[in-house]
Design an enzyme around this catalytic site. Structure first.
Site, PDB file in Angstrom:
ATOM      1  N   HIS A  79      16.114 -28.242 -26.158  1.00  0.00           N
ATOM      2  CA  HIS A  79      16.230 -26.849 -26.061  1.00  0.00           C
ATOM      3  C   HIS A  79      16.858 -26.568 -24.855  1.00  0.00           C
ATOM      4  O   HIS A  79      17.944 -25.699 -24.567  1.00  0.00           O
ATOM      5  CB  HIS A  79      14.888 -25.966 -26.181  1.00  0.00           C
ATOM      6  CG  HIS A  79      14.904 -24.648 -25.780  1.00  0.00           C
ATOM      7  ND1 HIS A  79      15.021 -23.780 -26.840  1.00  0.00           N
ATOM      8  CD2 HIS A  79      14.918 -23.998 -24.806  1.00  0.00           C
ATOM      9  CE1 HIS A  79      14.901 -22.557 -26.424  1.00  0.00           C
ATOM     10  NE2 HIS A  79      15.021 -22.509 -25.133  1.00  0.00           N
ATOM     11  N   GLU A  80      16.267 -26.988 -23.642  1.00  0.00           N
ATOM     12  CA  GLU A  80      16.791 -26.658 -22.134  1.00  0.00           C
ATOM     13  C   GLU A  80      18.378 -27.088 -21.955  1.00  0.00           C
ATOM     14  O   GLU A  80      19.129 -26.464 -21.366  1.00  0.00           O
ATOM     15  CB  GLU A  80      15.845 -27.234 -21.168  1.00  0.00           C
ATOM     16  CG  GLU A  80      14.612 -26.823 -21.094  1.00  0.00           C
ATOM     17  CD  GLU A  80      14.491 -25.070 -21.000  1.00  0.00           C
ATOM     18  OE1 GLU A  80      15.490 -24.484 -20.393  1.00  0.00           O
ATOM     19  OE2 GLU A  80      13.318 -24.543 -21.662  1.00  0.00           O
ATOM     20  N   HIS A 135      20.572 -24.848 -23.172  1.00  0.00           N
ATOM     21  CA  HIS A 135      21.139 -23.697 -22.179  1.00  0.00           C
ATOM     22  C   HIS A 135      21.922 -24.378 -21.247  1.00  0.00           C
ATOM     23  O   HIS A 135      22.870 -23.631 -20.960  1.00  0.00           O
ATOM     24  CB  HIS A 135      19.987 -23.194 -21.490  1.00  0.00           C
ATOM     25  CG  HIS A 135      18.725 -22.429 -22.085  1.00  0.00           C
ATOM     26  ND1 HIS A 135      19.400 -21.322 -23.166  1.00  0.00           N
ATOM     27  CD2 HIS A 135      17.452 -22.314 -22.508  1.00  0.00           C
ATOM     28  CE1 HIS A 135      18.079 -20.628 -23.638  1.00  0.00           C
ATOM     29  NE2 HIS A 135      17.209 -21.276 -23.416  1.00  0.00           N
ATOM     30  N   HIS A 146      19.556 -18.142 -26.522  1.00  0.00           N
ATOM     31  CA  HIS A 146      18.403 -18.084 -27.270  1.00  0.00           C
ATOM     32  C   HIS A 146      18.772 -17.577 -28.760  1.00  0.00           C
ATOM     33  O   HIS A 146      19.759 -16.680 -29.020  1.00  0.00           O
ATOM     34  CB  HIS A 146      17.297 -17.314 -27.031  1.00  0.00           C
ATOM     35  CG  HIS A 146      16.341 -17.959 -26.214  1.00  0.00           C
ATOM     36  ND1 HIS A 146      15.576 -17.284 -24.933  1.00  0.00           N
ATOM     37  CD2 HIS A 146      16.257 -19.281 -25.861  1.00  0.00           C
ATOM     38  CE1 HIS A 146      14.980 -18.391 -24.414  1.00  0.00           C
ATOM     39  NE2 HIS A 146      15.286 -19.410 -24.715  1.00  0.00           N
TER      40      HIS A 146
HETATM   41 ZN   LIG Z   1      15.203 -21.147 -23.710  1.00  0.00          ZN
END
Ligand SMILES: [Zn+2]
Ligand SMILES: [Zn+2]
Length: 421
Positions: free
Chosen positions: A166-167, A170, A176
């Site tokens: 997930h990170e 980014h 998101h």
């Molecule tokens: Zn996030």
């Protein structure tokens, strides 16, 4: 390896412009079950966020990363291989390659931090104690994991992998998603995706394209701008067995073999003399552990030694039979219990000594190791690391739960602990 927690983390989308982490923008992944509004944070708001993040991307396809520090509680190389998996999960689908570097001069720095921390010399912080992690958008990309959660509070490797994927999303420029079927959903859910889902793949391919060439991330490409991924090729990798594994008073994981030890928290650890680190300690110890009082105990034959940090306490060695009546001599290893006491292993048998009672080992011992769920026939070493317990046998390792049963699959010690090719 797996210790699932039955928690469901409800989405919280928290965007804000960082006022403390230099000039970059970052996104947090809160560990929270209540909405968490950007207005609480540093005067930012989501409209501003949206403007700022439009079109954030890396303008190159080879990105270097470095793991700045390692958390307690899991083998460093398990972190290293898990982060590798998380990067590979993205580069499988798009035209990005990632290379691990030892240098701090990298595109993406990953670190395990407390609430208040520094990033490249500047103050940075998680907005809440319960934030899981945060990441900076391109072309910044740094990722900080909350070391309280990873791993002192017992997060599983699956939860860590999920958060890392997930990170990294980014770091590569993804926002998101409001879909619970996306790895970019803003909070950790019960279903732990370990890789990008269809909508994430589409999103990353819109930025960097569909992967056109075979993936080359497991080895640095020839034009790698950084040092190759560090690999251990020292004597450590040619060890066919070792005596024991112990953490020292500082938490360094040390493998003891004959007269030497190797500090696994170093890169390419050389063999160092045991007697130079723990003066007075003989070679070829049978078992060792650092107890909750931070004292380190070593066992060999019918004697044991006790060290306060690196200094032997007075009147040691002492007799195992006198101090721990019923515990055998010539043990293979000792496994500390999560509460009080320890299991001592020798050959195919084990004994349990309760340190609260300080009474002789009960009469129904020894028992057979094979009666312990899933254990290998014999043990070479055991280790309590953070809150996790591991046993080692024939260069394989296993995690042991609180009921002294094996959980999950065994792993390769050379790969995950020694970082060998
Ligand atoms: Zn996030
Ligand atoms: Zn940070």
């Amino acid at each position: 390896m797996i210790r699932p927690r039955d928690l469901v983390f409800v989405l919280v989308v928290a965007f804000h412009v960082s006022m403390v982490c230099s000039a970059a923008v970052f996104v947090e992944r809160p560990f929270h079950d209540e909405p968490f509004y950007p207005s609480d944070l540093d005067g930012a708001n989501s409209t501003k966020y949206r403007d700022l993040t439009a079109g954030f991307k890396w303008n190159k396809t080879l990105l270097s990363y470095s793991i700045i520090n390692f958390p307690t509680g899991v083998p460093p190389n398990l972190i290293r291989t898990t982060i590798r998996r998380a990067f590979d999960a993205w580069s499988r689908y798009t035209n990005l390659n990632f290379v691990e570097s030892l240098s701090a001069m990298v595109d993406i720095q990953l670190a395990f931090e407390g609430v208040n921390h520094y990033r490249r010399g500047l103050p940075c912080r998680f907005s809440q104690e319960i934030t899981l992690a945060h990441a900076f958008f391109p072309e910044d990309g740094d990722i900080h994991f909350n070391k309280k959660y990873f791993f002192t509070e017992g997060a599983s490797i699956e939860q860590f992998l999920n958060t890392a994927v997930h990170e990294i999303g980014h770091s590569l420029g993804l926002l998101h998603s409001s879909s619970r079927k996306s790895i970019m959903y803003g909070a950790q859910l019960q279903e732990l995706f370990s890789e990008p889902q269809p909508e994430d793949i589409q999103a990353i391919q819109e930025i960097y394209g569909i992967r056109s060439a075979p993936q080359t991330t497991t080895q640095p490409p020839p034009r790698a701008i950084t040092t190759p991924k560090p690999r251990t090729t020292t004597e450590l990798c040619s060890l066919s067995s070792f005596d024991t594994i112990v953490t020292d008073h500082r938490g360094n994981v040390c493998v003891l073999a004959g007269r030497f030890y190797y500090n696994l928290n170093e890169t390419n650890p050389p063999p160092r003399k045991i007697s130079a680190k723990w003066p007075g300690l003989p070679p070829n110890v049978d078992a060792a552990f650092t107890y909750r009082d931070q004292k380190t105990y070593f066992f060999k034959g019918d004697q044991y030694w006790k060290y306060d940090k690196l200094r032997m306490e007075e009147n040691y060695p002492r007799s195992i039979a006198v101090s721990f009546p019923g515990v055998p001599q010539d043990m293979d290893t000792i496994l500390l219990s999560p509460t009080a006491g320890f299991h001592a292993f020798r050959g195919t048998q084990y004994w349990f000594y309760d340190t609260r009672k300080l009474k002789p080992v009960e009469r129904h011992f020894p028992k057979l190791i094979r009666e312990l769920g899933g254990f290998p026939a014999r043990l070479d070493a055991a280790l309590l690391l953070g809150e996790r317990r591991y046993i080692f046998s024939d260069l394989r390792y296993y995690e042991v739960d609180d009921e002294t049963r094996i959980v999950g699959e065994s792993g390769d010690v050379r790969r995950d602990w020694f970082n060998c090719v």
